[in-house]
Design a protein around this motif. Structure first.
Motif, PDB file in Angstrom:
ATOM      1  N   LYS A 113      11.180 -34.867  28.437  1.00 40.70           N
ATOM      2  CA  LYS A 113      10.322 -36.006  28.097  1.00 40.70           C
ATOM      3  C   LYS A 113      11.152 -37.249  27.815  1.00 40.70           C
ATOM      4  O   LYS A 113      10.803 -38.358  28.243  1.00 40.70           O
ATOM      5  CB  LYS A 113       9.460 -35.655  26.882  1.00 40.70           C
ATOM      6  CG  LYS A 113       8.470 -34.530  27.131  1.00 40.70           C
ATOM      7  CD  LYS A 113       7.710 -34.171  25.864  1.00 40.70           C
ATOM      8  CE  LYS A 113       6.755 -33.003  26.102  1.00 40.70           C
ATOM      9  NZ  LYS A 113       6.051 -32.601  24.852  1.00 40.70           N
ATOM     10  N   VAL A 114      12.259 -37.075  27.089  1.00 44.23           N
ATOM     11  CA  VAL A 114      13.146 -38.203  26.792  1.00 44.23           C
ATOM     12  C   VAL A 114      13.708 -38.790  28.087  1.00 44.23           C
ATOM     13  O   VAL A 114      13.772 -40.015  28.257  1.00 44.23           O
ATOM     14  CB  VAL A 114      14.289 -37.748  25.860  1.00 44.23           C
ATOM     15  CG1 VAL A 114      15.326 -38.857  25.703  1.00 44.23           C
ATOM     16  CG2 VAL A 114      13.738 -37.343  24.493  1.00 44.23           C
ATOM     17  N   LYS A 115      14.095 -37.933  29.009  1.00 47.56           N
ATOM     18  CA  LYS A 115      14.644 -38.389  30.285  1.00 47.56           C
ATOM     19  C   LYS A 115      13.614 -39.216  31.050  1.00 47.56           C
ATOM     20  O   LYS A 115      13.938 -40.271  31.614  1.00 47.56           O
ATOM     21  CB  LYS A 115      15.083 -37.190  31.115  1.00 47.56           C
ATOM     22  CG  LYS A 115      15.707 -37.532  32.469  1.00 47.56           C
ATOM     23  CD  LYS A 115      16.269 -36.275  33.129  1.00 47.56           C
ATOM     24  CE  LYS A 115      16.912 -36.584  34.489  1.00 47.56           C
ATOM     25  NZ  LYS A 115      15.892 -36.829  35.512  1.00 47.56           N
ATOM     26  N   LYS A 116      12.368 -38.769  31.079  1.00 47.51           N
ATOM     27  CA  LYS A 116      11.315 -39.501  31.787  1.00 47.51           C
ATOM     28  C   LYS A 116      11.081 -40.860  31.147  1.00 47.51           C
ATOM     29  O   LYS A 116      10.850 -41.859  31.844  1.00 47.51           O
ATOM     30  CB  LYS A 116      10.033 -38.676  31.801  1.00 47.51           C
ATOM     31  CG  LYS A 116      10.102 -37.460  32.715  1.00 47.51           C
ATOM     32  CD  LYS A 116       8.811 -36.656  32.668  1.00 47.51           C
ATOM     33  CE  LYS A 116       8.913 -35.427  33.558  1.00 47.51           C
ATOM     34  NZ  LYS A 116       7.678 -34.591  33.496  1.00 47.51           N
ATOM     35  N   GLN A 117      11.128 -40.922  29.823  1.00 46.83           N
ATOM     36  CA  GLN A 117      10.965 -42.212  29.142  1.00 46.83           C
ATOM     37  C   GLN A 117      12.122 -43.150  29.491  1.00 46.83           C
ATOM     38  O   GLN A 117      11.910 -44.339  29.747  1.00 46.83           O
ATOM     39  CB  GLN A 117      10.903 -41.988  27.625  1.00 46.83           C
ATOM     40  CG  GLN A 117       9.640 -41.289  27.159  1.00 46.83           C
ATOM     41  CD  GLN A 117       9.708 -40.885  25.691  1.00 46.83           C
ATOM     42  OE1 GLN A 117      10.786 -40.669  25.135  1.00 46.83           O
ATOM     43  NE2 GLN A 117       8.550 -40.766  25.059  1.00 46.83           N
ATOM     44  N   ALA A 118      13.329 -42.624  29.507  1.00 41.31           N
ATOM     45  CA  ALA A 118      14.502 -43.449  29.803  1.00 41.31           C
ATOM     46  C   ALA A 118      14.480 -43.967  31.238  1.00 41.31           C
ATOM     47  O   ALA A 118      14.988 -45.055  31.521  1.00 41.31           O
ATOM     48  CB  ALA A 118      15.779 -42.649  29.546  1.00 41.31           C
ATOM     49  N   GLU A 119      13.900 -43.204  32.142  1.00 41.56           N
ATOM     50  CA  GLU A 119      13.853 -43.602  33.553  1.00 41.56           C
ATOM     51  C   GLU A 119      12.998 -44.833  33.788  1.00 41.56           C
ATOM     52  O   GLU A 119      13.092 -45.455  34.851  1.00 41.56           O
ATOM     53  CB  GLU A 119      13.350 -42.433  34.397  1.00 41.56           C
ATOM     54  CG  GLU A 119      14.377 -41.324  34.553  1.00 41.56           C
ATOM     55  CD  GLU A 119      13.825 -40.064  35.210  1.00 41.56           C
ATOM     56  OE1 GLU A 119      14.633 -39.243  35.683  1.00 41.56           O
ATOM     57  OE2 GLU A 119      12.578 -39.895  35.236  1.00 41.56           O
ATOM     58  N   THR A 120      12.200 -45.238  32.815  1.00 39.50           N
ATOM     59  CA  THR A 120      11.369 -46.435  32.960  1.00 39.50           C
ATOM     60  C   THR A 120      12.128 -47.701  32.575  1.00 39.50           C
ATOM     61  O   THR A 120      11.633 -48.812  32.799  1.00 39.50           O
ATOM     62  CB  THR A 120      10.101 -46.333  32.095  1.00 39.50           C
ATOM     63  OG1 THR A 120      10.463 -46.358  30.703  1.00 39.50           O
ATOM     64  CG2 THR A 120       9.334 -45.059  32.391  1.00 39.50           C
ATOM     65  N   VAL A 121      13.325 -47.558  31.989  1.00 39.33           N
ATOM     66  CA  VAL A 121      14.094 -48.709  31.528  1.00 39.33           C
ATOM     67  C   VAL A 121      14.820 -49.366  32.696  1.00 39.33           C
ATOM     68  O   VAL A 121      15.561 -48.703  33.437  1.00 39.33           O
ATOM     69  CB  VAL A 121      15.110 -48.290  30.447  1.00 39.33           C
ATOM     70  CG1 VAL A 121      15.965 -49.481  30.022  1.00 39.33           C
ATOM     71  CG2 VAL A 121      14.384 -47.698  29.240  1.00 39.33           C
ATOM     72  N   GLU A 122      14.639 -50.651  32.854  1.00 41.61           N
ATOM     73  CA  GLU A 122      15.266 -51.384  33.957  1.00 41.61           C
ATOM     74  C   GLU A 122      16.777 -51.385  33.799  1.00 41.61           C
ATOM     75  O   GLU A 122      17.311 -51.533  32.696  1.00 41.61           O
ATOM     76  CB  GLU A 122      14.749 -52.821  33.985  1.00 41.61           C
ATOM     77  CG  GLU A 122      15.188 -53.614  35.206  1.00 41.61           C
ATOM     78  CD  GLU A 122      14.558 -54.984  35.280  1.00 41.61           C
ATOM     79  OE1 GLU A 122      14.759 -55.665  36.304  1.00 41.61           O
ATOM     80  OE2 GLU A 122      13.863 -55.370  34.317  1.00 41.61           O
ATOM     81  N   ASN A 123      17.483 -51.209  34.904  1.00 43.08           N
ATOM     82  CA  ASN A 123      18.946 -51.244  34.988  1.00 43.08           C
ATOM     83  C   ASN A 123      19.631 -50.016  34.398  1.00 43.08           C
ATOM     84  O   ASN A 123      20.863 -50.000  34.276  1.00 43.08           O
ATOM     85  CB  ASN A 123      19.517 -52.499  34.310  1.00 43.08           C
ATOM     86  CG  ASN A 123      19.054 -53.774  34.974  1.00 43.08           C
ATOM     87  OD1 ASN A 123      18.953 -53.846  36.197  1.00 43.08           O
ATOM     88  ND2 ASN A 123      18.752 -54.786  34.176  1.00 43.08           N
ATOM     89  N   ALA A 124      18.875 -48.986  34.027  1.00 42.10           N
ATOM     90  CA  ALA A 124      19.477 -47.777  33.468  1.00 42.10           C
ATOM     91  C   ALA A 124      19.530 -46.678  34.524  1.00 42.10           C
ATOM     92  O   ALA A 124      18.513 -46.360  35.142  1.00 42.10           O
ATOM     93  CB  ALA A 124      18.686 -47.294  32.257  1.00 42.10           C
ATOM     94  N   LYS A 125      20.707 -46.110  34.728  1.00 42.73           N
ATOM     95  CA  LYS A 125      20.859 -44.932  35.572  1.00 42.73           C
ATOM     96  C   LYS A 125      20.796 -43.714  34.658  1.00 42.73           C
ATOM     97  O   LYS A 125      21.612 -43.568  33.748  1.00 42.73           O
ATOM     98  CB  LYS A 125      22.192 -44.966  36.309  1.00 42.73           C
ATOM     99  CG  LYS A 125      22.463 -43.725  37.158  1.00 42.73           C
ATOM    100  CD  LYS A 125      23.861 -43.771  37.767  1.00 42.73           C
ATOM    101  CE  LYS A 125      24.167 -42.490  38.529  1.00 42.73           C
ATOM    102  NZ  LYS A 125      25.544 -42.488  39.087  1.00 42.73           N
ATOM    103  N   VAL A 126      19.841 -42.831  34.891  1.00 47.00           N
ATOM    104  CA  VAL A 126      19.558 -41.735  33.962  1.00 47.00           C
ATOM    105  C   VAL A 126      19.905 -40.394  34.605  1.00 47.00           C
ATOM    106  O   VAL A 126      19.520 -40.120  35.738  1.00 47.00           O
ATOM    107  CB  VAL A 126      18.073 -41.749  33.534  1.00 47.00           C
ATOM    108  CG1 VAL A 126      17.795 -40.660  32.505  1.00 47.00           C
ATOM    109  CG2 VAL A 126      17.698 -43.117  32.967  1.00 47.00           C
ATOM    110  N   GLU A 127      20.648 -39.577  33.865  1.00 47.32           N
ATOM    111  CA  GLU A 127      21.067 -38.272  34.364  1.00 47.32           C
ATOM    112  C   GLU A 127      20.923 -37.211  33.276  1.00 47.32           C
ATOM    113  O   GLU A 127      21.005 -37.511  32.090  1.00 47.32           O
ATOM    114  CB  GLU A 127      22.535 -38.307  34.791  1.00 47.32           C
ATOM    115  CG  GLU A 127      22.891 -39.348  35.822  1.00 47.32           C
ATOM    116  CD  GLU A 127      24.391 -39.455  35.991  1.00 47.32           C
ATOM    117  OE1 GLU A 127      24.986 -38.541  36.602  1.00 47.32           O
ATOM    118  OE2 GLU A 127      24.977 -40.439  35.491  1.00 47.32           O
ATOM    119  N   GLU A 128      20.761 -35.966  33.712  1.00 48.36           N
ATOM    120  CA  GLU A 128      20.799 -34.831  32.798  1.00 48.36           C
ATOM    121  C   GLU A 128      22.237 -34.365  32.659  1.00 48.36           C
ATOM    122  O   GLU A 128      22.967 -34.251  33.647  1.00 48.36           O
ATOM    123  CB  GLU A 128      19.961 -33.678  33.342  1.00 48.36           C
ATOM    124  CG  GLU A 128      20.063 -32.416  32.493  1.00 48.36           C
ATOM    125  CD  GLU A 128      19.582 -31.171  33.205  1.00 48.36           C
ATOM    126  OE1 GLU A 128      19.859 -30.063  32.737  1.00 48.36           O
ATOM    127  OE2 GLU A 128      18.934 -31.318  34.260  1.00 48.36           O
TER     128      GLU A 128
END
Length: 235
Positions: free
Chosen positions: A74-89
């Protein structure tokens, strides 16, 4: 008997590392199972362990690992909405699911500077309000990096030292701004600069150097989250 135990650990690790399409929930369940902290450490190193993780005295059980994995999904999905952020597990020191957000320093800062740009403040405010402030039981570590390019009129050693200082200043600038957006200082466990260390791409190319100039923000299970997961109350 020792051979059997070692084989079981290796097989379990292979299952987790091979399951690229598995969710954090599923991976958390495997990591939290009978192989315990030893397996967690093996998986963490093999899966990009960033040297972060709450200090815990015992292995996390299967059920708790599932709950933590589900929460970090859930945290990862929320972070993926942030502009300019590359999100990884990624995995923390305990082998538990964690999330890494990478911000290109070119977006955050002007060349050679540690003052945040307007675009950076917008992205970091979004990150603070919609991710960190909604998940206060998630611990945070901030790490700054540079490429290996030299500074004008400086030796290689002097340049490396300046790059280290710059990476620290940039990580600290991110920390300070997140706090100004309401993020608790208690939530941010560690803020560090590593300068030219740990490049993610080849410094011999402009594209590679750009990716090496970065600030990474890690989100991982706090002791409180682990406790809640072990008690079965983590949502």
């Amino acid at each position: 008997m020792k051979v059997l135990k070692i084989s079981a650990v290796v097989m379990s690790a292979a299952l987790v590392l091979g399951g690229c399409n598995m969710s954090n929930t599923a991976k958390g369940g495997i990591i939290g199972g009978g192989s315990g902290a030893v397996l967690g450490g093996l998986i963490g190193k093999a899966a990009g362990n960033a040297g972060v993780g709450a200090v815990i005295g015992a292995a996390v059980g299967t059920g708790a690992g599932v709950l933590i994995g589900n929460r970090m999904d859930k945290v990862k999905k929320q972070a993926e909405t942030v502009e300019n952020a590359k999100v990884e597990e990624v995995k923390d020191n305990n082998g538990l699911s964690a999330v890494k957000c990478t911000f290109d320093s070119g977006i955050l800062f002007n060349t050679g500077k540690s003052e945040l740009s307007s675009a950076a403040k917008s992205s970091l405010n979004d990150f603070a309000q919609n991710v960190l402030n909604k998940n206060t039981d998630v611990d945070v570590a901030i790490q700054g990096y540079t490429d290996n390019q030299g500074w004008k009129n400086s030796t290689a050693e002097q340049s490396a030292s300046k790059n280290l200082d710059l990476s620290r200043q940039r990580a600290q600038a991110v920390e300070a701004y997140l706090k100004s957006c309401g993020v608790s200082g208690k939530q941010i466990k560690k803020t560090e600069g590593f300068g030219e260390q740990n490049p993610v791409q080849d410094n011999s190319t402009a594209a590679g150097r750009q990716q090496n100039r970065r600030v990474e923000i890690y989100m991982y299970a706090s002791q409180q989250m682990i406790k809640s997961a072990q008690e079965g109350t983590l949502q």
